[in-house]
Each structure stands twice: as structure tokens, then as C-alpha cells.
Design a protein around this motif. Structure first.
Motif, PDB file in Angstrom:
ATOM      1  N   SER A 128       0.813  -2.177   8.621  1.00 33.31           N
ATOM      2  CA  SER A 128       0.006  -1.341   7.729  1.00 33.31           C
ATOM      3  C   SER A 128      -1.437  -1.825   7.807  1.00 33.31           C
ATOM      4  O   SER A 128      -1.758  -2.715   8.591  1.00 33.31           O
ATOM      5  CB  SER A 128       0.534  -1.445   6.290  1.00 33.31           C
ATOM      6  N   THR A 129      -2.288  -1.277   6.966  1.00 29.59           N
ATOM      7  CA  THR A 129      -3.685  -1.700   6.968  1.00 29.59           C
ATOM      8  C   THR A 129      -3.838  -3.157   6.540  1.00 29.59           C
ATOM      9  O   THR A 129      -4.804  -3.809   6.905  1.00 29.59           O
ATOM     10  CB  THR A 129      -4.531  -0.811   6.037  1.00 29.59           C
ATOM     11  N   SER A 130      -2.865  -3.681   5.791  1.00 29.75           N
ATOM     12  CA  SER A 130      -2.953  -5.086   5.372  1.00 29.75           C
ATOM     13  C   SER A 130      -2.400  -6.035   6.423  1.00 29.75           C
ATOM     14  O   SER A 130      -2.621  -7.241   6.339  1.00 29.75           O
ATOM     15  CB  SER A 130      -2.239  -5.299   4.038  1.00 29.75           C
ATOM     16  N   GLY A 131      -1.678  -5.519   7.422  1.00 32.76           N
ATOM     17  CA  GLY A 131      -1.169  -6.362   8.497  1.00 32.76           C
ATOM     18  C   GLY A 131       0.291  -6.114   8.814  1.00 32.76           C
ATOM     19  O   GLY A 131       0.871  -5.114   8.401  1.00 32.76           O
TER      20      GLY A 131
ATOM     21  N   THR B  15       4.245  -7.073   8.614  1.00 33.77           N
ATOM     22  CA  THR B  15       5.195  -7.757   7.723  1.00 33.77           C
ATOM     23  C   THR B  15       6.561  -7.965   8.370  1.00 33.77           C
ATOM     24  O   THR B  15       7.363  -8.733   7.852  1.00 33.77           O
ATOM     25  CB  THR B  15       5.380  -6.988   6.403  1.00 33.77           C
TER      26      THR B  15
ATOM     27  N   GLN C 144       6.364 -12.249   3.766  1.00 32.27           N
ATOM     28  CA  GLN C 144       5.775 -11.668   2.554  1.00 32.27           C
ATOM     29  C   GLN C 144       4.258 -11.534   2.709  1.00 32.27           C
ATOM     30  O   GLN C 144       3.664 -10.608   2.184  1.00 32.27           O
ATOM     31  CB  GLN C 144       6.096 -12.545   1.339  1.00 32.27           C
ATOM     32  N   THR C 145       3.656 -12.476   3.418  1.00 31.65           N
ATOM     33  CA  THR C 145       2.203 -12.458   3.642  1.00 31.65           C
ATOM     34  C   THR C 145       1.928 -11.794   4.984  1.00 31.65           C
ATOM     35  O   THR C 145       2.276 -12.346   6.025  1.00 31.65           O
ATOM     36  CB  THR C 145       1.640 -13.895   3.651  1.00 31.65           C
ATOM     37  N   PRO C 146       1.336 -10.598   4.988  1.00 33.33           N
ATOM     38  CA  PRO C 146       1.108  -9.892   6.255  1.00 33.33           C
ATOM     39  C   PRO C 146       0.234 -10.685   7.224  1.00 33.33           C
ATOM     40  O   PRO C 146      -0.733 -11.332   6.814  1.00 33.33           O
ATOM     41  CB  PRO C 146       0.397  -8.605   5.827  1.00 33.33           C
ATOM     42  N   TRP C 147       0.603 -10.629   8.496  1.00 40.75           N
ATOM     43  CA  TRP C 147      -0.218 -11.222   9.556  1.00 40.75           C
ATOM     44  C   TRP C 147      -1.281 -10.199   9.915  1.00 40.75           C
ATOM     45  O   TRP C 147      -0.980  -9.023  10.141  1.00 40.75           O
ATOM     46  CB  TRP C 147       0.657 -11.550  10.765  1.00 40.75           C
ATOM     47  N   PRO C 148      -2.559 -10.592   9.972  1.00 36.10           N
ATOM     48  CA  PRO C 148      -3.638  -9.633  10.245  1.00 36.10           C
ATOM     49  C   PRO C 148      -3.412  -8.870  11.557  1.00 36.10           C
ATOM     50  O   PRO C 148      -3.102  -9.468  12.580  1.00 36.10           O
ATOM     51  CB  PRO C 148      -4.888 -10.517  10.337  1.00 36.10           C
ATOM     52  N   SER C 149      -3.564  -7.574  11.497  1.00 32.63           N
ATOM     53  CA  SER C 149      -3.295  -6.746  12.683  1.00 32.63           C
ATOM     54  C   SER C 149      -4.345  -6.921  13.768  1.00 32.63           C
ATOM     55  O   SER C 149      -4.129  -6.495  14.899  1.00 32.63           O
ATOM     56  CB  SER C 149      -3.180  -5.277  12.285  1.00 32.63           C
TER      57      SER C 149
END
Length: 167
Positions: free
Chosen positions: A90-93, A95, A123-128
Motif C-alpha cells: 500500500s502507500t505505507s509500504g 506488509t 505489522q510495521t510496513p517496509w517502505p515501498s
């Protein structure tokens, strides 16, 4: 006197348990070779394949060794390097993703065997914007053969921590 003896025993019990709890947070650093059970040579995992002309992709045919998993890793708290093939982004990264041993695995070439692929959730998204970087992934590993959009995976990992892998 009975009360102080009880406190002493409780303190000793707590002190002996403390190192075990502290050690549980220290991951075992593993490599891709560790995913293959002892005694199974990598050369016996990969065999012939067939070309799926309709979809223009090579479908490898693996023998039974491809789904044999290392029993010592089921439930182990590990840290391992690899590359990300995103599944949920997603835009947040990212998951969830498949952790692969080399860049382009599953995308440009036939996928590695299931015991060389790890399905990771975090749980913490990895930056895309860091998808081409090699990463260290730390977390609890489990045996779980499953099918994803990109390949069959043999392991799952619930990531507690991720960082860029520095050579």
C-alpha cells in the motif's frame, strides 16, 4: 522465617528464569542453506520443468525433497537476509511478502523450491521505495507449506524487525 524462605525461593526461581527469557530475544542468524534439512543436497531439490506456453513461464518440477523442511527451524526465533517480492503493498509500504534468496527470484526465472522461500508478514510496513535492497528479517519462523501469487513457500515468518542488509 517461613515468609523470608518463600521470598528467597521465589527470588532464586526468578533469577534462574531471567537468562532464559533474555536469551529468547536473541535471534539465531541463519542462511538459506539452513532451510534445507541436514542430509538433503540442494542439487537433489531441483529437477526438470515444463514450459507453460500459454502464460510464457517456465514451471519447474520439484521432487519430494523440495518440500522437506528443517525441523530445528519450526518455532525458532531467527534472523536471515534476503530480497522482497511484495504480496500486500500500500502507500505505507509492504506488509506481506515472499523472502527470496536472490534478486528476481520468482519474477524473471522459475521460482526456487518451497524450502527456499519464506512467506513474511509484518505489522510495521517496509517502505515501498526500498524494494530492491537486500534486507535482514528477524522474527518467529514456522513450517507452513502454502501457495502464494508468486510461488509455493515452505516457511512463514512473523517479522518483529527489518533492516537493510549491509554487505
Amino acid at each position: 522465617m517461613d515468609l523470608s524462605r518463600r521470598n528467597l525461593l521465589l527470588s532464586v526461581a526468578a533469577a534462574t528464569a531471567l537468562p532464559k527469557v533474555a536469551m529468547a530475544d536473541i535471534p539465531i542468524e541463519i542462511t538459506w542453506d539452513d532451510l534445507i534439512p541436514p542430509g538433503v543436497p540442494y542439487s537433489e531439490i531441483i529437477s526438470e520443468g515444463v514450459m507453460d506456453e500459454r502464460n510464457d513461464i517456465w514451471q519447474p518440477v520439484f521432487d519430494s525433497n523440495a518440500t522437506k523442511l528443517n525441523p530445528t527451524l519450526d518455532g525458532a526465533y531467527i534472523k536471515m537476509p534476503g530480497f522482497i517480492i511484495p504480496i500486500d503493498i500500500s502507500t505505507s509500504g509492504v506488509t506481506s511478502f515472499v523472502l527470496v534468496p536472490y534478486v528476481g527470484a520468482c519474477l524473471h526465472v522459475p521460482p526456487p523450491p518451497p524450502n527456499q522461500l519464506v512467506f513474511v508478514t509484518t505489522q510495521t510496513p517496509w517502505p515501498s521505495d526500498n524494494l530492491w535492497d537486500a534486507v535482514w528479517v528477524t522474527g518467529l519462523m514456522q513450517h507452513e507449506l502454502q501457495s502464494t501469487e508468486v510461488a509455493e513457500t515452505g516457511y512463514t515468518l512473523r517479522a518483529d524487525d527489518m533492516e537493510v542488509y549491509v554487505w
